[in-house]
Design a protein around this motif. Structure first.
Motif, PDB file in Angstrom:
ATOM      1  N   TRP A  73      -0.314   7.673   1.358  1.00 27.62           N
ATOM      2  CA  TRP A  73      -0.454   8.951   0.660  1.00 27.62           C
ATOM      3  C   TRP A  73      -0.212  10.161   1.575  1.00 27.62           C
ATOM      4  O   TRP A  73       0.208  11.217   1.114  1.00 27.62           O
ATOM      5  CB  TRP A  73      -1.837   9.053   0.023  1.00 27.62           C
ATOM      6  N   THR A 100       0.822  -1.208   0.000  1.00 26.76           N
ATOM      7  CA  THR A 100       0.000   0.000   0.000  1.00 26.76           C
ATOM      8  C   THR A 100       0.859   1.262   0.000  1.00 26.76           C
ATOM      9  O   THR A 100       1.950   1.286   0.571  1.00 26.76           O
ATOM     10  CB  THR A 100      -0.922   0.053   1.233  1.00 26.76           C
ATOM     11  N   VAL A 101       0.324   2.298  -0.638  1.00 25.70           N
ATOM     12  CA  VAL A 101       0.993   3.594  -0.666  1.00 25.70           C
ATOM     13  C   VAL A 101       0.444   4.448   0.480  1.00 25.70           C
ATOM     14  O   VAL A 101      -0.766   4.612   0.614  1.00 25.70           O
ATOM     15  CB  VAL A 101       0.754   4.316  -2.004  1.00 25.70           C
ATOM     16  N   ASP A 160       7.304   4.666  -1.657  1.00 23.26           N
ATOM     17  CA  ASP A 160       6.105   3.869  -1.927  1.00 23.26           C
ATOM     18  C   ASP A 160       5.749   3.891  -3.413  1.00 23.26           C
ATOM     19  O   ASP A 160       5.391   2.855  -3.993  1.00 23.26           O
ATOM     20  CB  ASP A 160       4.924   4.388  -1.108  1.00 23.26           C
ATOM     21  N   LEU A 161       5.822   5.057  -4.026  1.00 25.89           N
ATOM     22  CA  LEU A 161       5.503   5.171  -5.451  1.00 25.89           C
ATOM     23  C   LEU A 161       6.449   4.316  -6.285  1.00 25.89           C
ATOM     24  O   LEU A 161       6.037   3.702  -7.280  1.00 25.89           O
ATOM     25  CB  LEU A 161       5.589   6.632  -5.896  1.00 25.89           C
ATOM     26  N   LEU A 184       6.688   8.771   0.742  1.00 21.59           N
ATOM     27  CA  LEU A 184       5.748   8.693  -0.380  1.00 21.59           C
ATOM     28  C   LEU A 184       6.484   8.327  -1.660  1.00 21.59           C
ATOM     29  O   LEU A 184       6.010   7.490  -2.443  1.00 21.59           O
ATOM     30  CB  LEU A 184       5.022  10.027  -0.544  1.00 21.59           C
ATOM     31  N   VAL A 188       5.952   0.173  -4.502  1.00 23.67           N
ATOM     32  CA  VAL A 188       4.603  -0.420  -4.571  1.00 23.67           C
ATOM     33  C   VAL A 188       4.064  -0.398  -6.000  1.00 23.67           C
ATOM     34  O   VAL A 188       3.601  -1.428  -6.512  1.00 23.67           O
ATOM     35  CB  VAL A 188       3.636   0.320  -3.617  1.00 23.67           C
TER      36      VAL A 188
END
Length: 390
Positions: free
Chosen positions: A180, A177-178, A190-191, A187, A194
């Motif tokens: 946000w 999961t990102v 994660d981008l 972040l 993920v």
């Protein structure tokens, strides 16, 4: 063992990513545009491709259109004629404009009036330039070598990225999961990680199929695997007709093509310079369950007689598999659904070098700050020791 594997994967992922990042960014971003080339081309160049249709207005014979083009562009030989399905589309004549086969000057003709709707040098057309950027970085053979090596690197990067991403019990949720609302650093990670994981299967297939255009041996492996031998050269049969050229030859060929292959689809008529070779006509089958299903017909250059057929149904398994490579690579395999998936995957792939570089720069900055902080801490500890002892 696991730590050693991750360390090796980390180094490969980092340095291969830095080496190929810019090329991957350019190739992925240009690939996004090429996914919707068929849909965007008539929108961007509407005058070149689209005409107004008046109800009941008949289409002029193809030979009349051909004579109009030949008269207005003397000295240039017509080498191909293409027809898009749809009553409102122009007929596009390709004329040889240079010594190279790729030097094509295109003339779009209104099939109802015979007027020239537009002209262009194909090498300067927008999507041709995008394709050259995608395959060759606009550097011809040198660019082909660079994109081929970068594609192989990217495949290794994805494998090592999966090794680095692989979750344990503590970080399982983070890997899927990102977050946000997190700070930029988290972040961005994660981008990269993920989104990279979710698109990995699609991007891996797109990149792997791209090797077919980069390396001839990869292309031949398809035929060797499924046919037991390398790709066989296909040539148009000889033009055996000895009669003089008759009137209306091209129109007869066009009519017979639609009679033999009544399905809708793009038609490409290739006219050889030599009179000893027959005319090749290919027609795509838009009714087929998957795209890039094409049938070939061969006609006499003088009398429009059907000499032979090469239908998709009779192709070898190797050729059928090879036909699948292009729609898989471009996402056009099943139409709009797979095109949208390919577009999003390519777009995310273009962001991975960017987010990856940001992660690397963040770690590099942190590693520079750490020794300074350590020295400062040691100095403060030394001072406190002197005060206590004093």
């Amino acid at each position: 063992m696991k730590k050693t594997l991750k360390k090796i994967a980390s180094q490969l992922h980092l340095w291969l990513g830095i080496s190929s990042g810019l090329v991957v960014f350019v190739v992925a971003l240009s690939g996004c545009l090429l996914v919707f080339e068929d849909e965007l081309e008539p929108v961007i160049n509407k005058q070149f491709h689209v005409v107004n249709v008046v109800d009941g207005q008949p289409r002029l014979p193809l030979d009349v259109l051909q004579r109009n083009v030949a008269r207005q562009f003397p000295g240039k030989k017509i080498t191909r004629i293409s027809f898009e399905p749809g009553a409102d589309r122009t007929v596009v004549f390709g004329l040889k404009s240079g010594k190279k086969e790729k030097d094509i000057f295109s003339v779009a003709v209104n099939p109802y009036t015979g007027q020239i709707a537009g002209t262009r040098q194909e090498n300067d057309a927008f999507f041709h330039v995008v394709l050259q950027l995608h395959r060759y970085l606009c550097l011809e053979e040198t660019g082909k070598v660079i994109t081929g090596i970068s594609c192989v690197m990217f495949l290794v990067i994805m494998i090592t990225g999966l090794v680095l991403w692989w979750p344990n019990r503590k970080n399982r949720k983070q890997r899927f999961t990102v977050k946000w609302g997190a700070k930029f650093k988290r972040l961005n990670w994660d981008l990269h990680a993920v989104f990279g994981f979710y698109t990995l299967p699609i991007v891996f297939i797109i990149a792997a199929t791209g090797l077919v255009w980069s390396y001839k041996w990869v292309n031949n492996m398809i035929y060797i695997t499924f046919d037991g031998k390398p790709q066989q050269k296909r040539e148009a049969p000889a033009n055996i007709s000895l009669v003089p050229a008759s009137q209306g030859t091209l129109e007869k060929i066009f009519t017979e093509t639609n009679h033999q292959l009544p399905n809708p689809g793009r038609i490409l008529m290739t006219i050889p310079e030599s009179d000893s070779i027959s005319i090749t006509v290919s027609k795509a089958d838009d009714h087929a369950a998957i795209s890039n299903i094409v049938n070939f017909l061969y006609f006499g250059k003088n009398d429009a007689r059907l000499i032979s057929k090469r239908l998709y149904a009779s192709e070898t398994r190797g050729m059928k598999v090879r036909r699948l490579v292009y729609p898989i690579h471009t996402g056009s395999l099943l139409g709009w659904p797979t095109k949208i998936i390919a577009f999003l995957a390519a777009l995310i792939a273009a962001t991975l070098p960017v987010t990856g570089i940001i992660i690397w720069l963040g770690k590099k900055t942190k590693s520079k700050k750490t020794p300074v902080r350590a020295v400062g801490a040691r100095r403060r500890a030394a001072k406190s020791k002197i005060v206590v002892e004093g």
